[in-house]
Scaffold this active site. Structure first.
Site, PDB file in Angstrom:
ATOM      1  N   LYS A 113       0.888  -1.131   0.067  1.00  0.00           N
ATOM      2  CA  LYS A 113      -0.139  -0.132  -0.134  1.00  0.00           C
ATOM      3  C   LYS A 113       0.977   1.264  -0.039  1.00  0.00           C
ATOM      4  O   LYS A 113       0.508   2.208  -0.707  1.00  0.00           O
ATOM      5  CB  LYS A 113      -1.056  -0.022   1.260  1.00  0.00           C
ATOM      6  CG  LYS A 113      -1.969  -0.881   0.946  1.00  0.00           C
ATOM      7  CD  LYS A 113      -3.262  -0.605   2.122  1.00  0.00           C
ATOM      8  CE  LYS A 113      -4.488  -1.407   1.921  1.00  0.00           C
ATOM      9  NZ  LYS A 113      -5.571  -1.496   2.877  1.00  0.00           N
ATOM     10  N   LYS A 197      -5.320  -9.605  -7.685  1.00  0.00           N
ATOM     11  CA  LYS A 197      -6.323  -9.782  -6.605  1.00  0.00           C
ATOM     12  C   LYS A 197      -7.520  -9.050  -7.275  1.00  0.00           C
ATOM     13  O   LYS A 197      -7.332  -7.683  -7.558  1.00  0.00           O
ATOM     14  CB  LYS A 197      -6.042  -9.537  -5.422  1.00  0.00           C
ATOM     15  CG  LYS A 197      -6.752 -10.087  -4.106  1.00  0.00           C
ATOM     16  CD  LYS A 197      -6.247  -9.713  -2.986  1.00  0.00           C
ATOM     17  CE  LYS A 197      -6.522  -8.069  -2.828  1.00  0.00           C
ATOM     18  NZ  LYS A 197      -6.384  -7.689  -1.342  1.00  0.00           N
ATOM     19  N   LYS A 200     -11.157  -3.339  -4.812  1.00  0.00           N
ATOM     20  CA  LYS A 200     -11.962  -2.227  -4.862  1.00  0.00           C
ATOM     21  C   LYS A 200     -11.303  -0.953  -5.599  1.00  0.00           C
ATOM     22  O   LYS A 200     -11.888  -0.189  -6.155  1.00  0.00           O
ATOM     23  CB  LYS A 200     -12.269  -1.507  -3.655  1.00  0.00           C
ATOM     24  CG  LYS A 200     -13.177  -2.411  -2.470  1.00  0.00           C
ATOM     25  CD  LYS A 200     -13.052  -1.836  -1.158  1.00  0.00           C
ATOM     26  CE  LYS A 200     -13.694  -2.692  -0.265  1.00  0.00           C
ATOM     27  NZ  LYS A 200     -13.673  -2.306   1.307  1.00  0.00           N
TER      28      LYS A 200
END
Ligand code: AMP
Ligand code: TRP
Length: 335
Positions: A113, A197, A200
């Site tokens: 992230k 993956k 969102k």
């Protein structure tokens, strides 16, 4: 037999998708029949990355609505909003003092992230896993249903629990929680790229099925999903080498009672058009009603408020008992 305590959380950060459903929320609804369950909407986690306040409010209602729409029963389970039970933040502080820098430095999700920007992300993003440990340990939860991306955070939670128990000579005070991860569907992949993956944050909406997608959108997305240039092979081994096909088969097993081998046998030697039609039908049957129910519930905010309020009250009562014990163990005086 002692009843298990189950806890999990979902961040209110955007549209929920099939990965959230198959990897996590579907199991919440199953587990609530046999166990004491708490499911939170982790808004404190969400703000580790800036969230527009109005959007955060809306997304919090939406996760609450999605929990209900996916079959979580507020009579059987406690549904609540993390920020409203102050014990989460309080225990997180104490656990920050237990958790070692080296342990946090190893967290792959933080590395992913923060990327090349690690000097400029919030310190909350770095200590995110200790807040997650607090969510779990505040209720002495024993089982945590999550997708496989959370496995490392669960291992860290166990390390933190163990170090707390050792440092304060309180053996067995915190139980060491077990992840509950269903192998084949614990990592649902993008419909466009079977090696990344479903998420969102993927810029392509065609990479995922959102729980709010309607029938036509689901059909269109499956039609456009990537497969392979050769027909369905005959063995699981060969399917494993075709990441997109493998992912679609896993999804198919997640929304029906077919096994992987059933599906391979059924479509072996065929191109993927029948397979895709049948998968679309199965997805529409499972997911479209969830979307309809979310939309319906979103029109009744006062009902959603009531669900969160009642859940918060129950969670608060439970958490206060554990936090009181923790304060006492640590040596905080209550005069
Ligand atoms: P998040 O939206 O990151 O709060 O995730 C909520 C839950 O969904 C967590 O248990 C995640 O592990 C799970 N999850 C998220 N994405 C996926 C995915 N692509 N496949 C399986 N589980 C997922
Ligand atoms: N970190 C989890 C995720 O991103 C969400 C989460 C927060 C959670 N607290 C939790 C999951 C406690 C399980 C238990 O998906």
């Amino acid at each position: 037999m002692i009843k298990k305590t189950v806890l999990s959380g979902v961040q209110p950060t955007g549209d929920l998708h099939l990965g959230n459903y198959l990897g996590a929320i579907k199991n919440f609804a199953i587990m609530q029949n046999e166990n004491d369950c708490l499911f939170c909407i982790v808004d404190l986690h969400a703000i580790t990355v800036f969230q527009d306040p109005n959007q955060l409010r809306n997304n919090t209602y939406e996760v609450t609505a999605a929990y209900l729409a996916c079959g979580i029963d507020p009579i059987k389970s406690i549904i609540f909003n993390q920020s409203q039970v102050s014990g989460h933040a309080e225990l997180a502080w104490i656990l920050n003092c237990i958790c070692r820098m080296g342990w946090l430095n190893r967290m792959t999700q933080f590395k992913e992230k923060s990327g090349k920007n690690s000097e400029n992300v919030s310190s909350g993003l770095f200590t995110y896993p200790t807040l997650m440990a607090a969510d779990i340990l505040l209720y002495k939860a024993t089982h945590v249903p999550v997708g496989s991306d959370q496995k490392q955070h669960l291992e860290l939670t166990r390390d933190i629990a163990q170090k707390f128990n050792n440092d304060y000579k309180s053996p067995d005070f915190f139980p060491l929680p077990e992840p509950y991860i269903e192998k084949e569907i614990s990592r649902v992949m993008s419909l466009r790229d079977g090696t990344s993956k479903m998420s969102k944050s993927d810029i392509s909406d065609y990479s995922r099925i959102n729980l709010k997608d309607n029938k036509d959108t689901i059909v269109k997305k499956i039609k456009k999903s990537k497969t392979a240039d050769m027909p369905m092979p005959s063995s699981q081994e060969k399917v494993t080498q075709m990441p997109e096909v493998n992912n679609l088969i896993n999804i198919f097993t997640g929304v029906t009672s077919f096994s992987k081998q059933d599906l391979i046998t059924k479509y072996e030697g065929q191109n993927f058009s029948n397979f895709k039609n049948d998968l679309s039908d199965a997805l529409v049957e499972k997911i479209a009603p969830i979307g309809d129910e979310i939309n319906k519930l979103m029109k009744d905010k006062s009902y959603l408020d009531q669900i969160m309020r009642e859940g918060t009250e129950k969670a608060r009562n439970k958490s206060e008992l554990v936090l009181k014990e923790v304060y006492d163990i640590v040596g905080f005086i209550k005069a």
